[in-house]
Scaffold this motif. Structure first.
Motif, mmCIF file in Angstrom:
data_model
loop_
_atom_site.group_PDB
_atom_site.id
_atom_site.type_symbol
_atom_site.label_atom_id
_atom_site.label_comp_id
_atom_site.label_asym_id
_atom_site.label_seq_id
_atom_site.Cartn_x
_atom_site.Cartn_y
_atom_site.Cartn_z
ATOM 1 N N UNK A 118 42.142 -115.084 64.740
ATOM 2 C CA UNK A 118 43.224 -116.020 65.057
ATOM 3 C C UNK A 118 44.348 -115.275 65.770
ATOM 4 N N UNK A 119 44.758 -115.800 66.926
ATOM 5 C CA UNK A 119 45.774 -115.120 67.742
ATOM 6 C C UNK A 119 47.026 -115.952 67.961
ATOM 7 N N UNK A 120 47.122 -117.088 67.294
ATOM 8 C CA UNK A 120 48.332 -117.885 67.411
ATOM 9 C C UNK A 120 48.432 -118.599 68.734
ATOM 10 N N UNK A 121 49.631 -119.005 69.056
ATOM 11 C CA UNK A 121 49.906 -119.749 70.275
ATOM 12 C C UNK A 121 49.596 -118.894 71.501
ATOM 13 N N UNK A 122 48.583 -119.303 72.266
ATOM 14 C CA UNK A 122 48.158 -118.506 73.426
ATOM 15 C C UNK A 122 49.248 -118.411 74.492
ATOM 16 N N UNK A 123 50.129 -119.419 74.555
ATOM 17 C CA UNK A 123 51.202 -119.369 75.545
ATOM 18 C C UNK A 123 52.202 -118.270 75.214
ATOM 19 N N UNK A 124 52.414 -117.991 73.921
ATOM 20 C CA UNK A 124 53.401 -116.983 73.534
ATOM 21 C C UNK A 124 52.797 -115.587 73.449
ATOM 22 N N UNK A 125 51.467 -115.502 73.263
ATOM 23 C CA UNK A 125 50.826 -114.195 73.064
ATOM 24 C C UNK A 125 50.002 -113.758 74.270
ATOM 25 N N UNK A 126 50.175 -114.431 75.401
ATOM 26 C CA UNK A 126 49.329 -114.109 76.554
ATOM 27 C C UNK A 126 49.593 -112.713 77.105
ATOM 28 N N UNK A 127 50.762 -112.150 76.813
ATOM 29 C CA UNK A 127 51.084 -110.821 77.340
ATOM 30 C C UNK A 127 50.697 -109.713 76.368
ATOM 31 N N UNK A 128 50.169 -110.061 75.219
ATOM 32 C CA UNK A 128 49.770 -109.058 74.236
ATOM 33 C C UNK A 128 48.257 -108.996 74.131
ATOM 34 N N UNK A 129 47.768 -107.890 73.629
ATOM 35 C CA UNK A 129 46.336 -107.693 73.483
ATOM 36 C C UNK A 129 45.984 -107.545 72.015
ATOM 37 N N UNK A 130 44.711 -107.783 71.709
ATOM 38 C CA UNK A 130 44.242 -107.630 70.337
ATOM 39 C C UNK A 130 43.054 -108.533 70.084
ATOM 40 N N UNK A 131 42.291 -108.211 69.045
ATOM 41 C CA UNK A 131 41.083 -108.975 68.740
ATOM 42 C C UNK A 131 41.321 -110.046 67.691
ATOM 43 N N UNK A 132 42.476 -110.036 67.034
ATOM 44 C CA UNK A 132 42.722 -110.998 65.975
ATOM 45 C C UNK A 132 42.089 -110.616 64.657
ATOM 46 N N UNK A 133 41.658 -109.360 64.529
ATOM 47 C CA UNK A 133 41.029 -108.896 63.282
ATOM 48 C C UNK A 133 41.959 -108.048 62.433
ATOM 49 N N UNK A 134 43.041 -107.548 63.040
ATOM 50 C CA UNK A 134 43.902 -106.586 62.348
ATOM 51 C C UNK A 134 44.454 -107.095 61.033
ATOM 52 N N UNK A 135 45.030 -108.297 61.037
ATOM 53 C CA UNK A 135 45.633 -108.822 59.811
ATOM 54 C C UNK A 135 44.584 -109.236 58.790
ATOM 55 N N UNK A 136 43.385 -109.592 59.246
ATOM 56 C CA UNK A 136 42.296 -109.857 58.298
ATOM 57 C C UNK A 136 41.939 -108.585 57.537
ATOM 58 N N UNK A 137 41.904 -107.461 58.258
ATOM 59 C CA UNK A 137 41.624 -106.173 57.625
ATOM 60 C C UNK A 137 42.750 -105.798 56.667
ATOM 61 N N UNK A 138 43.996 -106.029 57.086
ATOM 62 C CA UNK A 138 45.151 -105.747 56.223
ATOM 63 C C UNK A 138 45.049 -106.518 54.913
ATOM 64 N N UNK A 139 44.790 -107.817 55.013
ATOM 65 C CA UNK A 139 44.713 -108.635 53.799
ATOM 66 C C UNK A 139 43.581 -108.177 52.883
#
Length: 355
Positions: free
Chosen positions: A303-324
């Protein structure tokens, strides 16, 4: 939905069944007695009372057996239909059809009803697992396809003879960046799979958490200096028993996210405190924040949230799943408070004593 019976209702039903059985047997013995008395009155017999009593009992047992066979013949087709329905449902489930519903009208009762309800509950759980599996495969395919498309396109462009040295260097750098992105995605997937394995065993030891946090903040210095961010550290001395390597991944991920989503000349505050039972770490930023929908789903895989607000950032959307997952393995909890365009606060609570 079939409602569950209370213990009193189950007891009353069992008592009623026993009562019906006793009445049935009593009726058969009474019928045998009346028939035998009629026979004795119309035919002269000289048997002893003991023999007559045995004949009455034998005739009663015979009536019970005959009536039971008649009932069985009448009821057996219905029972066969019930079991065939359940067996057919299990065969469809085994072939991957999880839209099966047994006894949708609620006709079955007692033990048969409980079995039908268990099959329906199992089907719902399997359907949920299948949905998550398909969603996971779709997300992984999408994440892999994007860098592969870039690599293929720029590799094809590099074959052109009219490119300058600067252009070749530029395209080569993009290819290298995309391969790094693929490698990181692979590492995160393997890490998440390892953390979710049932045999995952944490190697715990005592260490200074404040020292670990300071080290990670210093390691991130080039990133926050580049954006001219103000970092405020309020770290109390804190000894904790945990897996140092895994917790390091938690702080690296949360601090990197805070830096990534905080605009130039923003601020990040990192606090560490201890209560009698918990160690609490808070990471607050003045970044872009999240909507309520994003906040509720931020720990979901990919999950990467609002694509309009995060279009300038990179990531797979797995980081916070691993954190939790890491926090859960430590019997802790992680929460997030956030307002759109007003920043976010991530709070991690860990038990002071390992269980």
């Amino acid at each position: 939905m079939k409602r569950k019976l209370s213990k009193l209702q189950i007891t009353l039903r069992r008592t009623g069944a026993v009562s019906v059985l006793l009445v049935f047997c009593g009726s058969m013995f009474s019928l045998a007695y009346m028939l035998s008395r009629w026979f004795y009155r119309t035919h002269h017999v000289s048997w002893s009372d003991y023999i007559l009593q045995l004949i009455n009992w034998g005739l009663g047992l015979l009536f019970i057996v005959v009536m039971w066979m008649i009932i069985g013949i009448l009821v057996l087709p219905k029972q066969r239909k019930v079991w065939n329905e359940m067996l057919d449902a299990l065969r469809r489930i085994a072939k991957g059809d999880f839209n099966v519903v047994v006894d949708e009208e609620g006709r079955y009762d007692g033990q048969i009803g409980h079995i039908a309800q268990s099959i329906n509950e199992m089907t719902q759980e399997l359907k949920q697992v299948e949905r998550l599996r398909q969603e996971f495969i779709s997300n992984v395919s999408h994440e892999i396809q994007s860098p592969l498309t870039s690599i293929r396109g720029f590799a094809s462009t590099l074959q052109r003879a009219d490119l300058t040295v600067e252009e070749r260097m530029h395209y080569s750098a993009i290819i290298e960046k995309e391969t790094t992105r693929l490698s990181k995605l692979s590492d995160n997937l393997l890490k998440l799979t390892s953390l979710e394995a049932d045999e995952q065993h944490l190697e715990l030891r005592s260490f200074r958490l404040d020292t670990q946090l300071e080290t990670i903040v210093l390691a991130c210095e080039p990133q926050w200096l580049e954006k001219e961010l103000e970092l405020d550290l309020a770290l109390a001395e804190a000894e904790i028993v945990a897996n140092e390597e895994l917790l390091s991944q938690v702080w690296v991920n949360l601090i990197h996210n805070a830096i990534k989503f905080t605009p130039v000349r923003g601020s990040i505050k990192l606090t560490l405190a201890q209560t009698q039972e918990h160690t609490i770490v808070c990471i607050a930023d003045t970044g872009i924040g999240m909507t309520d929908e994003d906040r509720k789903r931020v720990f979901e895989r990919f999950y990467k949230g609002d694509k309009q607000r995060t279009r300038t950032t990179e990531g797979s959307g797995l980081g916070l799943s691993i954190v939790q997952k890491i926090v859960d393995l430590h019997q802790g909890s992680i929460t997030v408070e956030s307002r759109l365009n007003e920043g976010s606060i991530f709070e991690v609570r860990l038990p002071r004593k390992a269980e």
